[in-house]
Structure formats: C-alpha cells, structure tokens
Design an enzyme around this catalytic site. Sequence first.
Site, mmCIF file in Angstrom:
data_model
loop_
_atom_site.group_PDB
_atom_site.id
_atom_site.type_symbol
_atom_site.label_atom_id
_atom_site.label_comp_id
_atom_site.label_asym_id
_atom_site.label_seq_id
_atom_site.Cartn_x
_atom_site.Cartn_y
_atom_site.Cartn_z
ATOM 1 N N ASP A 1 2.194 15.113 15.478
ATOM 2 C CA ASP A 1 2.445 14.996 14.197
ATOM 3 C C ASP A 1 0.775 14.594 13.363
ATOM 4 O O ASP A 1 0.780 13.734 12.056
ATOM 5 C CB ASP A 1 3.563 13.253 13.954
ATOM 6 C CG ASP A 1 4.163 13.444 12.531
ATOM 7 O OD1 ASP A 1 4.153 14.803 12.283
ATOM 8 O OD2 ASP A 1 4.364 12.530 12.018
ATOM 9 N N LEU B 1 0.776 -1.134 0.076
ATOM 10 C CA LEU B 1 0.392 0.228 0.144
ATOM 11 C C LEU B 1 1.147 0.984 -0.068
ATOM 12 O O LEU B 1 0.304 1.952 -0.595
ATOM 13 C CB LEU B 1 -0.880 0.232 1.331
ATOM 14 C CG LEU B 1 -1.770 -0.869 1.194
ATOM 15 C CD1 LEU B 1 -2.902 -1.142 2.824
ATOM 16 C CD2 LEU B 1 -2.956 -0.992 0.473
ATOM 17 N N GLY B 2 2.211 0.883 0.694
ATOM 18 C CA GLY B 2 3.229 2.214 0.928
ATOM 19 C C GLY B 2 4.100 2.484 1.823
ATOM 20 O O GLY B 2 3.966 1.519 2.289
ATOM 21 N N GLU B 3 4.197 3.309 2.145
ATOM 22 C CA GLU B 3 5.568 3.401 3.090
ATOM 23 C C GLU B 3 5.989 4.458 4.462
ATOM 24 O O GLU B 3 5.748 6.187 3.054
ATOM 25 C CB GLU B 3 6.855 3.008 2.722
ATOM 26 C CG GLU B 3 7.910 2.465 3.335
ATOM 27 C CD GLU B 3 9.820 1.971 3.017
ATOM 28 O OE1 GLU B 3 10.387 2.026 3.914
ATOM 29 O OE2 GLU B 3 9.033 1.543 2.019
ATOM 30 N N PHE C 1 7.816 5.108 9.892
ATOM 31 C CA PHE C 1 7.081 3.387 10.377
ATOM 32 C C PHE C 1 7.629 2.258 9.521
ATOM 33 O O PHE C 1 8.777 1.647 10.473
ATOM 34 C CB PHE C 1 6.245 3.441 11.383
ATOM 35 C CG PHE C 1 5.533 2.165 11.861
ATOM 36 C CD1 PHE C 1 5.927 2.529 13.489
ATOM 37 C CD2 PHE C 1 5.770 0.694 12.165
ATOM 38 C CE1 PHE C 1 6.097 1.495 14.183
ATOM 39 C CE2 PHE C 1 5.837 0.337 12.674
ATOM 40 C CZ PHE C 1 5.929 0.400 14.124
ATOM 41 N N GLY C 2 7.707 2.722 8.398
ATOM 42 C CA GLY C 2 7.832 1.136 7.350
ATOM 43 C C GLY C 2 6.938 1.072 6.645
ATOM 44 O O GLY C 2 5.706 1.859 6.364
ATOM 45 N N PRO C 3 7.302 -0.285 6.138
ATOM 46 C CA PRO C 3 6.004 -0.397 4.840
ATOM 47 C C PRO C 3 4.860 -0.366 5.328
ATOM 48 O O PRO C 3 4.957 -1.163 6.399
ATOM 49 C CB PRO C 3 7.000 -1.688 3.693
ATOM 50 C CG PRO C 3 7.810 -2.448 5.140
ATOM 51 C CD PRO C 3 7.840 -1.027 5.844
ATOM 52 N N VAL C 4 3.843 -0.956 4.417
ATOM 53 C CA VAL C 4 2.291 -0.723 4.953
ATOM 54 C C VAL C 4 1.854 -2.466 3.617
ATOM 55 O O VAL C 4 2.034 -1.896 2.311
ATOM 56 C CB VAL C 4 1.814 0.117 5.381
ATOM 57 C CG1 VAL C 4 0.219 0.225 5.698
ATOM 58 C CG2 VAL C 4 2.317 1.024 5.961
ATOM 59 N N LYS D 1 1.369 -2.982 9.186
ATOM 60 C CA LYS D 1 2.384 -2.153 8.848
ATOM 61 C C LYS D 1 3.811 -2.434 9.452
ATOM 62 O O LYS D 1 3.028 -3.017 11.340
ATOM 63 C CB LYS D 1 2.378 -0.900 9.740
ATOM 64 C CG LYS D 1 3.112 0.550 9.906
ATOM 65 C CD LYS D 1 3.373 1.570 10.583
ATOM 66 C CE LYS D 1 1.573 2.640 10.015
ATOM 67 N NZ LYS D 1 1.602 3.611 10.831
#
Length: 494
Positions: free
Chosen positions: A206, A82-84, A87-90, A111
């Site tokens: 954030d 899905l994306g990154e 935090f990291g890749p999803v 995640k």
Amino acid sequence: MVLCFQDPDNIYSPKKTKKDDGERVITKQKSFLGLSILDISNPSSTTLSEDLSISLAGSDLHVFTQAELRVITQSFSSSNFLGEGGFGPVHKGFIDDKLRPGLKAQPVAVKLLDLDGLQGHREFMTEVMCLGKLKHPNLVKLIGYCCEEAHRLLVYEFMPRGSLESQLFRRCSLPLPWTTRLNIAYEAAKGLQFLHEAEKPIIYRDFKASNILLDSDYTAKLSDFGLAKDGPQGDDTHVSTRVMGTQGYAAPEYIMTGHLTAKSDVYSFGVVLLELLTGRKSVDIARSSRKETLVEWARPMLNDARKLGRIMDPRLEDQYSETGARKAATLAYQCLRYRPKTRPDISTVVSVLQDIKDYKDDIPIGIFTYTVPTKPRREVKETSLQNFDKPRRETKVTSLQNFDKTRREVKDTSLQNFDKTRREVKETSLQNFDKTRREVKETSLQNFDKPRNVSTTDNHQKFRSPAHTARNHRITLRNGYNSPMRNEAGGERY
C-alpha cells in the site's frame, strides 16, 4: 483510501487442517510474524496479550492502558484530531515524563481502530508485529499499543509535517522545492528497500503519498503496515492474495490476477514519483476523463524531453534541474512498465535517485519563493467577493443616477432646441414660400401678357400647316413670283 478490488476464492485459500476429534474445521496459516491467523483473527482471544508479549520479547514497545491514552489525548479531544484513514481516527497527544518511568516526554499520534472501518483486527496485529520488530530511519516509529477488551490503539511518534499527500495537494500549503522532493523520493525508496531486502522479505502493498509521513526536517518515513505481506519464499515467484490497495497506485497485474511481488511495490513507487514531478494526484475526478488518471495521461510524455515541461509541476516555477527532471521522468517510466519483469528492482531505484539527488549543476540560481495569501483561501475569496460586489453596487447606483440626470438634461435641452429650430424653420419656410409665390405670380402674369402683343400674321407664318404652305405656293406661282420650291428645282420663271 483503501479499496478491496476483488476477493476471489481461488486467490486466497489457506491450508485447512482437521482436529483429531473431527468436531470442526479451522483455517490456519503462518504469518510472517510468527502468530497464526487463527490467533490474529480472534479479537476476543484471552491469550492475545500474552501472545503479543512473547512475540515482541526484546522489543522496546510499551503496552498502554485505555486510561493512560485518555490522559495523553485529553479524552480524545476534537481539538487534537489530526485526521482519519482506513484504520480509523488519529489524535495528537503528549506523553509526560511522569507518565511512566523510562518513557521520555514527547508528542505522539494515537490511532484508534474503527471496528466498522476498512481495516480491522488483523491489520492491527500486522502493524504491531511488523513495526515492533523492524527499525529503520525511514520507517515511522511505533512507541506502543493498547489491546484492552475491544479497544485497539497504536501510539506513534508525532510527524509535524503530516503526510506527503497533504504537503503536495493541500491548497494552502507551500510548494515543496525540487531538492526536497528528490530527498523525499530517495528516503521513501530507502524504506522500501529495507523491507524488500530484509531477512524475510516484506511486500508493503500500500505504497502511496498518504502513507509517507514527514518530520520537521521533511525526512520521509513509511507508515501504515496493516496490509503488508510476506514476500515469496523459496522458488515461489509471487504471493497470491486477495486484491487490496488504493485506486491509482496498485499495479495492473496485481489487480487482474492477485499475484503480489516486490515489483508491485516498485510500480506504486513510480506513481508517487510521478506525483512529485507533476504535483497532481494519482486519480483526480475533477479533471477531464483524459487527464483523470495520472499514469495514463503522463506516461506518453515521460520519455520525450520536448514534452516533459508540459507535465512538470507549475508551482516549481522552473526552479529545478532539467537534467535531473529528465532522469527522474525516465526512472518513473521504467517503474510504470506493464510487465513486472521489465521494471527495475528497488535497489536500482535507490541508486538512480542518489545520482539525481546529487546532481545540481543546472538548477537555476536563485531562492525558491512562492507567494501565498496570508488569509485562508476561503476567507480571501469571500472578502474579495464582498469588496467586488460593494463597488459594483455603488458604481451601478451612481451610474444610474448620473445617467438619469444626464438623460433629463439632454431631453430638456433637446426639446428646447428642437422647438426653437422648429419655429425658426417654420417662419423661414413661410417667408420663403410667400416670397417665391409672389415672384412666380408676377413672372407668370408678365409672360402671359407678353405673347398677346405678337401679330397674327407672324403667328400664322410661324405656325402654318403643310396644306396652307402648298396653297400659298400656288398663289405665288400664279402671281409670277419666284417660288422657293421652284428655286430648289433649279429654274426661274420670267
């Protein structure tokens, strides 16, 4: 993207305690979730799972194994990516109702913590503890987590519409209508209000468009609580911490001093509200330096109704309430004030947005439509260029052929006409020249012969000199003739 602006030692200084045996000094500070930072900072702690279970007693979070998450995500297939983020890749996954009793079948987002990324074990723990205890319609739901050896994973409810950032700024996405934008702003503010007014206030730290997720009905939910902090307690006016956040969203006083307050979140909300109004990113390096930072460019026009139209998103195509837009712009201006104390609190923001959302009297009548190409923009562009280049080449070749053919025909015709005309002109000129020559010759001969017949006396009389005239006059006087000179003197001789 999360950026660490600075990390001064005098801003973040946890309390230090010595062990009785004096062997070493350890840092220890209570978090807003009950666990010590010593425990949170040690990813290899053997008691971590037990600590989480105790702290999250009574919550409905599920503890997944690494093997279960591989099944859910099809071994983290690239087709489910899905994306990154920081935090990291999803990855997208699907929980089968047979996976675990009491867990309903549903799509999820998994995640995976990137140990080399911008966020780490501390942010993972904060996320689990925060969303494990806090429940609200405008906070994304955490279904469970995995804390197995060095693996750190979080399992969320799946949000089909993605982030607000992708909906606003992705090129192929449909533009969000005015009412949808107001609803998103209102619901995001409600989620922020829940955090600020909790029994133990929490500062989100954030707040940005990429952290606002949208479900199938465009309901806004806040996500990514890894940077969340306890709000000030008792008589404290702020929390001193290292400066972390996203460029373009962080409040100026927080960047300069590291002092974090609830008004810092209000400033970030003002930036997101401005993005909803203008359809522009908070920072866009593709624009000129004067327009690169959204707040600096738009703030002078927010309080001027005559200039407001210049900053409104053109993709709205004027399908919005002018009164509502002016009120929303004024609210954004108040949230973006330099002095934190002059900004409204989040409850005031929610109240104002409620009034704006309900005001629909002067919205132009009509269905909001926006035409987009059926093909992706890149394909349309390539096809257009190919189609454009093909006729261009064909037209160029045809034009050159026609031009060359016409040029030869014109050249041949011109040479023929020129040669014909040249011969005609030459013949006519010779004829006229010969005729004129004969006429001139004959006339000259006639004129030359004619003067020879004139008498010599007449010529002498016609062309006599003054001396000759005086001599003739004396002769005339002597012979007794009347002289012209005498006549002029008024006398005669007898």
